[in-house]
Design an enzyme around this catalytic site. Structure first.
Site, PDB file in Angstrom:
ATOM      1  N   ASP A  27      -2.577   2.494  -0.054  1.00 15.01           N
ATOM      2  CA  ASP A  27      -2.761   1.962  -1.416  1.00 15.01           C
ATOM      3  C   ASP A  27      -1.538   2.240  -2.298  1.00 15.01           C
ATOM      4  O   ASP A  27      -1.064   3.378  -2.384  1.00 15.01           O
ATOM      5  CB  ASP A  27      -4.019   2.607  -2.024  1.00 15.01           C
ATOM      6  CG  ASP A  27      -4.480   1.908  -3.295  1.00 15.01           C
ATOM      7  OD1 ASP A  27      -3.688   1.836  -4.255  1.00 15.01           O
ATOM      8  OD2 ASP A  27      -5.629   1.430  -3.328  1.00 15.01           O
ATOM      9  N   ARG A  66      -1.229   2.582  -5.309  1.00 12.83           N
ATOM     10  CA  ARG A  66      -1.448   3.448  -6.467  1.00 12.83           C
ATOM     11  C   ARG A  66      -1.458   4.929  -6.121  1.00 12.83           C
ATOM     12  O   ARG A  66      -1.657   5.781  -6.979  1.00 12.83           O
ATOM     13  CB  ARG A  66      -2.777   3.075  -7.135  1.00 12.83           C
ATOM     14  CG  ARG A  66      -2.805   1.660  -7.660  1.00 12.83           C
ATOM     15  CD  ARG A  66      -4.241   1.208  -7.932  1.00 12.83           C
ATOM     16  NE  ARG A  66      -5.051   1.199  -6.712  1.00 12.83           N
ATOM     17  CZ  ARG A  66      -6.345   0.876  -6.678  1.00 12.83           C
ATOM     18  NH1 ARG A  66      -6.979   0.573  -7.782  1.00 12.83           N
ATOM     19  NH2 ARG A  66      -7.009   0.879  -5.527  1.00 12.83           N
ATOM     20  N   HIS A  98      -8.719   8.661  -1.582  1.00 15.25           N
ATOM     21  CA  HIS A  98      -8.768   8.412  -3.035  1.00 15.25           C
ATOM     22  C   HIS A  98     -10.009   7.619  -3.389  1.00 15.25           C
ATOM     23  O   HIS A  98     -10.437   6.738  -2.645  1.00 15.25           O
ATOM     24  CB  HIS A  98      -7.510   7.672  -3.510  1.00 15.25           C
ATOM     25  CG  HIS A  98      -7.378   6.284  -2.977  1.00 15.25           C
ATOM     26  ND1 HIS A  98      -7.673   5.171  -3.726  1.00 15.25           N
ATOM     27  CD2 HIS A  98      -7.015   5.814  -1.755  1.00 15.25           C
ATOM     28  CE1 HIS A  98      -7.476   4.085  -2.995  1.00 15.25           C
ATOM     29  NE2 HIS A  98      -7.083   4.441  -1.798  1.00 15.25           N
ATOM     30  N   CYS A 137     -11.109   3.520  -3.057  1.00 11.75           N
ATOM     31  CA  CYS A 137     -10.377   3.037  -1.876  1.00 11.75           C
ATOM     32  C   CYS A 137     -10.991   1.731  -1.352  1.00 11.75           C
ATOM     33  O   CYS A 137     -12.170   1.681  -0.983  1.00 11.75           O
ATOM     34  CB  CYS A 137     -10.399   4.091  -0.782  1.00 11.75           C
ATOM     35  SG  CYS A 137      -9.421   3.628   0.666  1.00 11.75           S
TER      36      CYS A 137
HETATM   37 CO    CO Z   1      -7.314   3.353  -0.088  1.00  6.58          CO
END
Ligand code: CO
Length: 211
Positions: free
Chosen positions: A45, A47, A99, A102
């Site tokens: 990801d 982020r 996280h 997700c």
């Molecule tokens: Co993720």
């Protein structure tokens, strides 16, 4: 897009300039070699940039990222990273960092068919099945999603412990701690699930290898 693309190369030039302004030997020193004490296994990801969220500098963290921070024991990419980190770099800590929010974990909660990725997501669905009694008890969908993210991290930590690589290191007296973290994309805070696996005793007996 074209602007962003060109901007990235300019950002790089600016970054090099600022690093050299602080320390003219910065890149010379880094080019001599690496001995990071940490292996990071995180989600792909965009982020959740590994180094940035923990303030780690180049040279401090060896990083492996894939969708939903999975430790799939037949994944040659993950195994190669793990083997190199443990046996060559001698990392002391392995951190699996999931996280909240997700997308991979969320997809695993649904019956949605996306494509090839369904087969990767299936590994996460297995985690749901292992913990379905606990997860199905949670009526609020968001709470259930959050707990699923945490349990997925717990299972990946255990999956690291099940590998011959980590168990061989433990057996030879090498200090390797395996941790599980969850990053919250809503506020940037990392939650330590406080697992700290450091031997194979807490694994189900069938996974404990006689090395
Ligand atoms: Co993720």
């Amino acid at each position: 897009m074209e602007n962003l693309y060109n901007q990235l190369l300019q950002n790089n030039k600016d970054w090099v300039k600022s690093k050299l302004a602080q320390d003219p030997n910065y890149f010379n020193r880094l080019s001599l070699g690496q001995s990071p004490p940490i292996l990071w296994i995180g989600c792909a990801d965009s982020r959740v940039p590994a180094n940035e969220i923990i303030g780690a500098k180049p040279g401090e963290v060896f990083v492996h990222r894939n969708i939903a921070n999975m430790v799939v024991h037949s994944d040659m990419n993950m195994l190669s990273v793990l083997d190199y980190a443990v046996n060559v770099l001698k990392v002391k800590h392995i951190i699996v960092c999931g996280h909240y929010g997700c997308g991979g974990v969320q997809a695993a909660m649904t019956n949605k068919h996306i494509g090839l990725i369904d087969n990767w997501i299936r590994h996460i669905k297995d985690v749901y099945r292992f913990h379905q009694d606990e997860l199905n008890e949670i009526k609020d969908e968001k709470d259930r999603f959050n707990r699923f993210v945490e349990l997925n991290v717990v299972e990946q930590v255990l999956d690291l412990g099940k590998t011959s690589i980590v168990q061989t290191a433990w057996e030879s007296g090498q200090e390797v701690h395996v941790h599980g973290w969850v990053y919250d994309i809503h506020d940037g805070i990392i939650k330590d699930l406080e697992i700290n696996l450091k031997d194979n005793k807490s694994l189900s007996e069938v996974y404990q290898l006689d090395i």
